[in-house]
Motif scaffolding. Structure first.
Motif, short mmCIF file in Angstrom:
data_model
loop_
_atom_site.label_atom_id
_atom_site.label_comp_id
_atom_site.label_asym_id
_atom_site.label_seq_id
_atom_site.Cartn_x
_atom_site.Cartn_y
_atom_site.Cartn_z
N LEU A 136 0.84 -1.19 0.00
CA LEU A 136 0.00 0.00 0.00
C LEU A 136 0.88 1.25 0.00
O LEU A 136 1.26 1.77 1.05
N SER B 36 1.78 4.84 -2.69
CA SER B 36 1.55 5.54 -3.96
C SER B 36 2.83 5.75 -4.73
O SER B 36 2.81 5.92 -5.96
N ARG C 187 0.27 4.63 -10.09
CA ARG C 187 -0.58 4.61 -11.28
C ARG C 187 0.07 3.82 -12.42
O ARG C 187 -0.60 3.37 -13.33
N ASN D 28 2.66 -1.71 -9.53
CA ASN D 28 2.75 -2.00 -8.10
C ASN D 28 3.04 -3.50 -7.96
O ASN D 28 2.49 -4.30 -8.72
N ALA E 79 -9.21 -1.22 -13.23
CA ALA E 79 -10.06 -0.92 -12.09
C ALA E 79 -11.32 -1.78 -12.06
O ALA E 79 -11.81 -2.14 -10.99
N THR F 3 -6.11 2.28 -13.44
CA THR F 3 -5.30 1.43 -12.60
C THR F 3 -6.09 0.58 -11.61
O THR F 3 -7.04 1.06 -10.98
N SER G 132 -6.29 -0.99 -8.04
CA SER G 132 -5.69 -0.65 -6.75
C SER G 132 -4.97 -1.86 -6.15
O SER G 132 -5.38 -3.00 -6.35
N ASN H 16 -7.30 -4.10 -3.97
CA ASN H 16 -8.20 -4.93 -4.76
C ASN H 16 -7.45 -6.05 -5.46
O ASN H 16 -7.93 -7.18 -5.56
#
Length: 404
Positions: free
Chosen positions: A36, A38, A63, A66, A89, A247, A249, A252
């Motif tokens: 988690l 950014s 964005r 990850n 998404a 994107t 997350s 999710n």
């Protein structure tokens, strides 16, 4: 990161669903980590410049990519048997990404008219704003698909089985048609998931997923993905995601990543429940027709059993009796409102059985003409069968059917 042994070749998709992911961190976690953050701190300016120029070199900004999302993408691609995958998404964002990556003004799309209502609107309305024309054809009539082909046709799109009537298209035949005309085939594999069906093995170029459904399996998060060749995933779709922000997350992605671990066993159990429910409904006097590929009465039963690993999926739709649209809708609402166990909701793929009225929910934004063309009547009910005991599901349906 801790070294991780490379997985051997030839593993079953159920094993890939548990084991495919990035290597663990220095802490050696057995369950994949949830990152988690950014942004990602770079060791020096030169490395930062290199990674921003080529995101595959490393992580820079949420964005763009990850580690948790990468693990989800790698796992889903392995299960589908494709070179790569990219998370989005939602499932609809995946279809939007597909169109943005493959289509331009003046291009033409051939799409089944039996696809999900939002998919119909996306192709017919939104893409149309940018001079991309779409022709909608019968899901099962290859003559219509062939007749719709044009020199500027770039994409054929189908979901199989369809939502909610479970029509099954011949993936291999559509792939051959697309490729012979210089086009590509995309298949929405939401209803089957890679646990039952791998469209690329039948010639499809791209596979679309709503991870919100069976991939998660417990109705917790929104997610989507495209699976396909690495050159398209990395060079065509990834730059659009970075620019447009579709994107997925990390949270999710992590939820769906863990959901994939039980996908195979869940699908086996839900398919068994669905077949029992479909057989039960087929014998009830208040039901005029049942739509389920696992039934011998289904028009594409043989094809479905061949393409779907011998299983019919976990969605059963059926028509209740009634003399006109008003009575049909009244009777359908009676069955739905009488449920005491099933959830009245519009999602599917959950461990909880969900019952819905397609004409006023998933296809409610379509015109009456579009609904009729897609075969969505007022008496149609869709049941996405879950993991409750099958006799309790039957009893719950009887509460309403017994009133008709």
């Amino acid at each position: 990161m801790t070294e991780k042994k490379k997985l051997p070749e030839g593993l079953h998709r159920d094993t890939l669903a548990v084991r495919t992911a990035l290597p663990p961190s220095q802490w050696g976690e057995n369950s994949e980590a949830l990152y988690l953050t950014s942004g990602f701190v770079q060791p020096d300016a030169e490395t930062s410049a290199r990674r921003f120029a080529n995101p595959q070199e490393g992580y820079t900004y949420g964005r763009t990519s990850n580690p948790t999302v990468t693990s989800f993408e790698q796992r889903l691609a392995a299960m589908e048997g494709t070179e790569a995958a990219i998370g989005t998404a939602t499932g609809m964002a995946a279809i939007l990404l597909l169109g943005m990556g493959l289509l331009k003004a003046g291009d033409h799309v051939v799409c089944s008219r039996s696809v999900f209502g939002s998919t119909l609107n996306l192709f017919a309305k939104e893409f149309g704003k940018f001079a991309v024309e779409s022709t909608f054809v019968s899901q099962t009539d290859m003559k219509e698909w062939k007749a719709a082909m044009r020199p500027n046709t770039k994409l054929l799109f189908a979901e199989t089985p369809t939502n909610p009537l479970t029509d099954v298209c011949d993936i291999r035949a559509l792939a051959e048609l697309a490729h012979s005309g210089g086009a590509m085939l995309a298949v929405d594999n939401c209803f089957c998931s890679p646990a039952l069906q791998r469209p690329t093995e039948l010639g499809a170029d791209f596979i679309i997923h709503s991870g919100t459904k069976y991939l998660d399996g417990q109705g917790r998060v929104m997610a989507g993905a495209i699976c396909g060749p690495a050159k398209y995933i990395n060079d065509v779709f990834a730059p659009i995601v970075r620019t447009a922000g579709m994107t997925l997350s990390p949270f999710n992605a992590w939820v769906v990543l863990k959901g994939l671990e039980t996908l195979g066993i869940r699908m086996q159990a839900q398919c068994a429940n669905a077949l029992a429910v479909a057989k039960f409904l087929e014998q009830h006097p208040a039901v005029t027709r049942v739509y389920y590929p696992g039934l011998a009465s289904h028009p594409q039963h043989a094809l479905a059993m061949k393409q779907q690993s011998g299983l019919g999926g976990a969605v059963v739709s059926f028509d209740v009796r009634g003399k006109d649209p008003v009575e049909l809708r009244k009777n359908a609402f009676t069955v739905i409102d009488s449920a005491e166990v099933m959830s009245i909701a519009t999602n599917l793929g959950d461990t909880k059985t969900i019952i819905s009225h397609s004409a006023t929910t998933s296809h409610g934004r379509l015109s009456e003409e579009q609904r009729q063309a897609a075969g969505i009547g007022q008496g149609l009910i869709r049941v996405a069968v879950g993991l409750e005991h099958v006799e309790d599901i039957k009893t719950d349906l009887l509460r309403g059917l017994g009133k008709l």
